[in-house]
Design a protein around this motif. Structure first.
Motif, PDB file in Angstrom:
ATOM      1  N   ASP A  44       0.806  -1.218   0.000  1.00 30.11           N
ATOM      2  CA  ASP A  44       0.000   0.000   0.000  1.00 30.11           C
ATOM      3  C   ASP A  44       0.841   1.270   0.000  1.00 30.11           C
ATOM      4  O   ASP A  44       0.392   2.308  -0.482  1.00 30.11           O
ATOM      5  CB  ASP A  44      -0.903   0.037   1.240  1.00 30.11           C
ATOM      6  N   GLN A  45       2.044   1.201   0.568  1.00 28.75           N
ATOM      7  CA  GLN A  45       2.756   2.448   0.823  1.00 28.75           C
ATOM      8  C   GLN A  45       4.260   2.232   0.844  1.00 28.75           C
ATOM      9  O   GLN A  45       4.750   1.248   1.391  1.00 28.75           O
ATOM     10  CB  GLN A  45       2.292   3.016   2.168  1.00 28.75           C
ATOM     11  N   ILE A  46       4.989   3.197   0.247  1.00 34.96           N
ATOM     12  CA  ILE A  46       6.450   3.250   0.322  1.00 34.96           C
ATOM     13  C   ILE A  46       6.812   4.695   0.630  1.00 34.96           C
ATOM     14  O   ILE A  46       6.317   5.614  -0.024  1.00 34.96           O
ATOM     15  CB  ILE A  46       7.113   2.824  -1.003  1.00 34.96           C
ATOM     16  N   ARG A  47       7.665   4.912   1.604  1.00 29.86           N
ATOM     17  CA  ARG A  47       7.995   6.284   1.985  1.00 29.86           C
ATOM     18  C   ARG A  47       9.336   6.339   2.706  1.00 29.86           C
ATOM     19  O   ARG A  47       9.893   5.318   3.125  1.00 29.86           O
ATOM     20  CB  ARG A  47       6.912   6.854   2.901  1.00 29.86           C
ATOM     21  N   VAL A  48       9.862   7.584   2.858  1.00 31.51           N
ATOM     22  CA  VAL A  48      10.985   7.859   3.738  1.00 31.51           C
ATOM     23  C   VAL A  48      10.515   8.876   4.766  1.00 31.51           C
ATOM     24  O   VAL A  48       9.718   9.774   4.450  1.00 31.51           O
ATOM     25  CB  VAL A  48      12.222   8.349   2.949  1.00 31.51           C
ATOM     26  N   VAL A  49      10.982   8.734   6.019  1.00 37.50           N
ATOM     27  CA  VAL A  49      10.459   9.516   7.145  1.00 37.50           C
ATOM     28  C   VAL A  49      11.617  10.127   7.933  1.00 37.50           C
ATOM     29  O   VAL A  49      12.613   9.450   8.207  1.00 37.50           O
ATOM     30  CB  VAL A  49       9.632   8.623   8.095  1.00 37.50           C
ATOM     31  N   PHE A  50      11.462  11.405   8.283  1.00 37.39           N
ATOM     32  CA  PHE A  50      12.373  12.050   9.225  1.00 37.39           C
ATOM     33  C   PHE A  50      11.555  12.650  10.359  1.00 37.39           C
ATOM     34  O   PHE A  50      10.565  13.353  10.121  1.00 37.39           O
ATOM     35  CB  PHE A  50      13.180  13.157   8.545  1.00 37.39           C
ATOM     36  N   LYS A  51      11.978  12.385  11.593  1.00 36.03           N
ATOM     37  CA  LYS A  51      11.331  12.960  12.772  1.00 36.03           C
ATOM     38  C   LYS A  51      12.312  13.936  13.420  1.00 36.03           C
ATOM     39  O   LYS A  51      13.379  13.547  13.897  1.00 36.03           O
ATOM     40  CB  LYS A  51      10.902  11.854  13.735  1.00 36.03           C
ATOM     41  N   LEU A  52      11.922  15.214  13.403  1.00 35.23           N
ATOM     42  CA  LEU A  52      12.791  16.296  13.841  1.00 35.23           C
ATOM     43  C   LEU A  52      12.588  16.621  15.316  1.00 35.23           C
ATOM     44  O   LEU A  52      11.616  16.196  15.942  1.00 35.23           O
ATOM     45  CB  LEU A  52      12.527  17.536  12.992  1.00 35.23           C
ATOM     46  N   ARG A  53      13.491  17.402  15.846  1.00 33.43           N
ATOM     47  CA  ARG A  53      13.425  17.781  17.260  1.00 33.43           C
ATOM     48  C   ARG A  53      12.230  18.687  17.511  1.00 33.43           C
ATOM     49  O   ARG A  53      12.103  19.766  16.928  1.00 33.43           O
ATOM     50  CB  ARG A  53      14.712  18.471  17.680  1.00 33.43           C
ATOM     51  N   SER A  54      11.377  18.258  18.420  1.00 32.02           N
ATOM     52  CA  SER A  54      10.166  19.036  18.705  1.00 32.02           C
ATOM     53  C   SER A  54      10.465  20.298  19.493  1.00 32.02           C
ATOM     54  O   SER A  54       9.643  21.222  19.508  1.00 32.02           O
ATOM     55  CB  SER A  54       9.158  18.164  19.468  1.00 32.02           C
ATOM     56  N   ASP A  55      11.639  20.372  20.153  1.00 29.53           N
ATOM     57  CA  ASP A  55      11.986  21.589  20.886  1.00 29.53           C
ATOM     58  C   ASP A  55      12.576  22.656  19.979  1.00 29.53           C
ATOM     59  O   ASP A  55      12.779  23.789  20.417  1.00 29.53           O
ATOM     60  CB  ASP A  55      12.964  21.268  22.017  1.00 29.53           C
ATOM     61  N   LYS A  56      12.827  22.311  18.708  1.00 30.20           N
ATOM     62  CA  LYS A  56      13.422  23.255  17.773  1.00 30.20           C
ATOM     63  C   LYS A  56      12.495  23.589  16.605  1.00 30.20           C
ATOM     64  O   LYS A  56      12.271  24.751  16.290  1.00 30.20           O
ATOM     65  CB  LYS A  56      14.735  22.690  17.221  1.00 30.20           C
ATOM     66  N   PHE A  57      11.963  22.572  15.943  1.00 24.69           N
ATOM     67  CA  PHE A  57      11.232  22.768  14.699  1.00 24.69           C
ATOM     68  C   PHE A  57       9.727  22.844  14.970  1.00 24.69           C
ATOM     69  O   PHE A  57       9.095  21.848  15.298  1.00 24.69           O
ATOM     70  CB  PHE A  57      11.551  21.638  13.721  1.00 24.69           C
ATOM     71  N   GLN A  58       9.192  24.054  14.826  1.00 21.55           N
ATOM     72  CA  GLN A  58       7.773  24.271  15.122  1.00 21.55           C
ATOM     73  C   GLN A  58       7.012  24.954  13.996  1.00 21.55           C
ATOM     74  O   GLN A  58       5.786  24.968  13.994  1.00 21.55           O
ATOM     75  CB  GLN A  58       7.649  25.097  16.406  1.00 21.55           C
TER      76      GLN A  58
END
Length: 536
Positions: free
Chosen positions: A159-173
Motif C-alpha cells: 500500500d505504501q512506500i515512503r521515507v520519514v524524518f522525525k525532527l526535534r520538537s523543541d526546535k522545529f515548530q
C-alpha cells in the motif's frame, strides 16, 4: 540578494576545491555507527540497518528527535500484506553494508537486505538496497532505494512506500508546504490531550501550549498536495534559524501520476516523502504482485537539505529562498496540456499505475512539448487538458531506447461530445473547486454528506430504478482527507426525450450507499447537451 547568498546557497564552482572534503569514518571507533562528514553537515547512520540516527548542522548537534530511539529518527518503510491477511509495517532494515564510492568529493554507501522464505512472515518479500550520498559543498544528503522482487516469489500487496524524518520538537515548530500553506504547528502533546473528532486523524485543540491555536483543528491531511506541486516542503527552527527541507527534483518514481495527492508533513514534527500510497485513491492504486512476476524499481533520488540564516532575519526567508531556487518556471504555463509517458494500458490508466515509471511535462500555449530523460522501456503517451473533459492516449506504443529521440508531429484529441451544450456547472479541471461545500461550524461536521443516496433520475425522484447508476466507485477517503478530488471518473448518460418535459426539468443526483458522514461524491463538471444535428 546578499541575504539569500548567506542563507542557503551551495558551494559555487570556484569555491569547490577550497571547501572541506568528504570523509567516512566510524563514530568513536564503533563499527555500528558510521559518520559521513563534509564540514557543512555530519550524518550518522546505523550499521548495518541503514537508519539515519543523527544529522549535525550549524549550531544543532542533532536536528533529529533525540528523545526517540535511534531507529525512529530517519528511516524507510513500507506497508504490505499477503493477500487476505492484515497489513504490516516493514522498516526495510539492512543486514549488510558496503561502500559504493569514497573520495574527497563524494561518498556513497549502501545498506542491503536479501529476502528469503525463512523471514517471509516478518518482512515484505523484497530485496532492498538503501543508498545515501553526501557530496562536497552540499549541506544535505541524497537518498534513494532500489526494491526488487525475483521471479517466483510469493504474492503480496504493498500500500505504501515512503521515507520519514522525525525532527526535534523543541526546535522545529514552523511547517511550510507552500507560500499559502504554512503555520506554527501544535506539539504532539497538544494533539494527545485534544478532542478526537469523527475522523481519527482530526483533533480539536482544546488546551494547546500555544494559546493562539486553541479551537483549531489539526489533521495531517490538511497539509497534502499533488505530486506535480510537491517539490519542496519542510520545517523551520527559529532558535537557531535553521530549515530542514525535503526536495524532490522529479517524480517519475512516484505512483499515480502528476495529480495524485499525498502527505507532506505532520505533527511530530515529521517530514515525509511518499513514493506510493492509497491515500486519495483507495485500493485502485494498491500495488499487487502476483504469479511470481519479477519487478524492480528505483525510488528517488530525493534530497534532505538544511539551510540557515542569521538570528536577526525573518525565519520565513529560509523557505522563500528555497522556493526561488527550486521552482521550474517552464512548467507554469496556464491552461496547457499535461502530457506523459506511462506504462501501456487503457485511456487514463496512468492514474492507477503504481509499479512503473511515469514521465510528465506541460505543453506550452502553442501545444509544443518535450519529455526528457526517460528511462528505456515500453510506454504509452497520455494527455489531458485543463478545461477539457476526458483523457487522451496515443494509439501507438512507444519503445524508448538509450539515446532515443522521437518526433510525433501533430496530435489531435477530440473530447467526447454528443451535441451542443445547453447548460453546464463547474469547470472540467479534475477538481471540485467550483462546487459548494457548506460551512462546517459549529459542529465541524459537513452536513452535505448526510444524504443516504446518490444516483441519477429525471423528473421523478421516487422512481424505483434509477435511469443511470455508476455502481460502487471510489473508496478513496478523499473527502475525509480534505481532498478536492479523488480518481477521475467520466460518465456519459443518454437521456431519452420521453423523460423530459417542456419548460422546467429536474435532474436528481442521489447517493445509493452511505456508511457515515465521510461517504460522498465530489463533482468536477456536469454538462447537459442537446441532440446532435443529425438527430434533429
Amino acid at each position: 540578494m546578499e541575504k539569500l547568498s548567506l542563507a542557503s546557497r551551495e558551494i559555487l564552482p570556484n569555491e569547490y576545491c577550497s571547501s572541506p572534503g568528504v570523509r567516512l569514518y566510524w563514530k568513536n571507533h564503533h563499527r555500528h555507527r558510521m559518520v559521513i562528514d563534509n564540514g557543512l553537515v555530519q550524518v550518522t547512520l546505523s550499521n548495518p540497518k541503514g537508519d539515519i540516527t543523527e544529522i549535525q548542522y550549524n549550531e544543532i548537534g542533532n536536528v533529529l528527535e533525540i528523545h526517540n530511539g535511534e531507529s525512529n529518527r530517519g528511516y524507510w518503510d513500507v506497508v504490505w500484506n499477503k493477500p487476505g491477511t492484515r497489513v504490516a509495517y516493514d522498516r526495510l532494515k539492512g543486514t549488510n553494508f558496503r561502500v559504493i564510492m569514497e573520495d574527497e568529493n563524494q561518498v556513497e554507501v549502501s545498506f542491503t537486505r536479501t529476502w528469503n522464505a525463512s523471514i517471509g512472515n516478518y518482512t515484505a518479500p523484497l530485496n532492498v538496497d538503501k543508498r545515501y550520498i553526501l557530496r562536497r559543498g552540499s549541506s544535505g544528503i541524497y537518498m534513494y532505494t532500489i526494491l526488487e522482487r525475483l521471479e517466483g516469489w510469493p504474492d503480496f500487496d504493498m500500500d505504501q512506500i515512503r521515507v520519514v524524518f522525525k525532527l526535534r520538537s523543541d526546535k522545529f515548530q514552523l511547517m511550510a508546504v507552500s507560500d499559502d500553506k504554512h503555520r506554527i504547528m501544535p506539539a504532539p502533546k497538544d494533539c494527545h490531550r485534544g478532542q478526537r473528532l469523527a475522523y481519527p486523524e482530526a483533533v480539536l485543540l482544546t488546551d494547546p501550549a500555544n494559546p493562539k491555536l486553541k479551537g483549531e483543528v489539526d489533521d495531517k491531511y490538511q497539509y497534502s498536495c499533488e505530486n506535480k506541486d510537491n517539490r519542496v516542503h519542510g520545517w523551520i527552527s527559529q532558535d537557531p534559524p535553521v530549515g530542514f527541507w525535503m526536495i524532490t527534483p522529479s517524480d517519475e518514481f512516484r505512483a499515480g501520476g502528476p495529480i495524485k495527492q499525498d502527505l507532506t508533513s505532520h505533527v511530530g514534527p515529521t517530514v515525509l516523502n511518499m513514493f506510493t500510497s492509497t491515500h486519495y485513491t483507495g485500493k485502485d492504486l494498491n500495488t499487487q504482485y502476483r504469479n511470481g512476476k519479477p519487478w524492480k524499481k528505483v525510488f528517488g533520488p530525493v534530497y534532505a537539505f538544511l539551510n540557515s540564516i542569521s538570528t536577526d532575519e525573518d525565519p520565513m526567508l529560509l523557505g522563500k529562498t528555497l522556493k526561488n531556487r527550486y521552482n521550474n518556471k517552464r512548467l507554469m504555463w496556464a491552461g496547457s496540456a499535461h502530457v506523459g509517458l506511462a506504462a501501456p494500458g487503457d485511456v487514463g490508466s496512468w492514474q492507477r499505475d503504481s509499479q512503473g515509471y511515469q514521465f510528465w511535462t506541460r505543453a506550452n500555449k502553442e501545444g509544443y512539448f518535450l519529455i526528457e530523460n526517460v528511462r528505456a522501456g515500453e510506454y504509452n503517451l497520455y494527455a489531458w487538458v485543463p478545461g477539457i473533459i476526458g483523457d487522451w492516449k496515443f494509439d501507438v506504443n512507444i519503445s524508448v531506447q538509450s539515446g532515443y529521440e522521437m518526433e510525433l508531429g501533430v496530435l489531435v484529441y477530440e473530447p467526447p461530445r454528443n451535441g451542443p451544450t445547453l447548460w453546464e456547472i463547474g469547470i472540467p479541471d479534475r477538481t471540485a473547486a467550483e462546487f459548494f461545500v457548506p460551512d462546517t461550524y459549529p459542529t465541524l461536521e459537513n452536513k452535505l454528506y448526510k444524504s443516504p443516496n446518490r444516483q441519477v433520475r429525471f423528473n421523478d425522484p421516487s422512481k424505483r430504478r434509477p435511469h443511470f447508476s455508476t455502481r460502487l466507485i471510489g473508496r478513496d477517503n478523499a473527502i475525509a482527507r480534505h481532498g478536492i478530488h479523488g480518481l477521475y471518473w467520466l460518465y456519459s448518460i443518454n437521456v431519452p426525450s420521453y423523460l423530459l418535459r417542456e419548460r422546467n426539468n429536474t435532474i436528481y443526483l442521489t447517493q445509493s450507499r452511505s456508511k457515515g458522514p465521510f461517504c460522498g461524491i465530489m463533482y468536477d463538471y456536469i454538462r447537459f447537451e442537446g441532440p446532435s444535428q443529425s438527430n434533429t
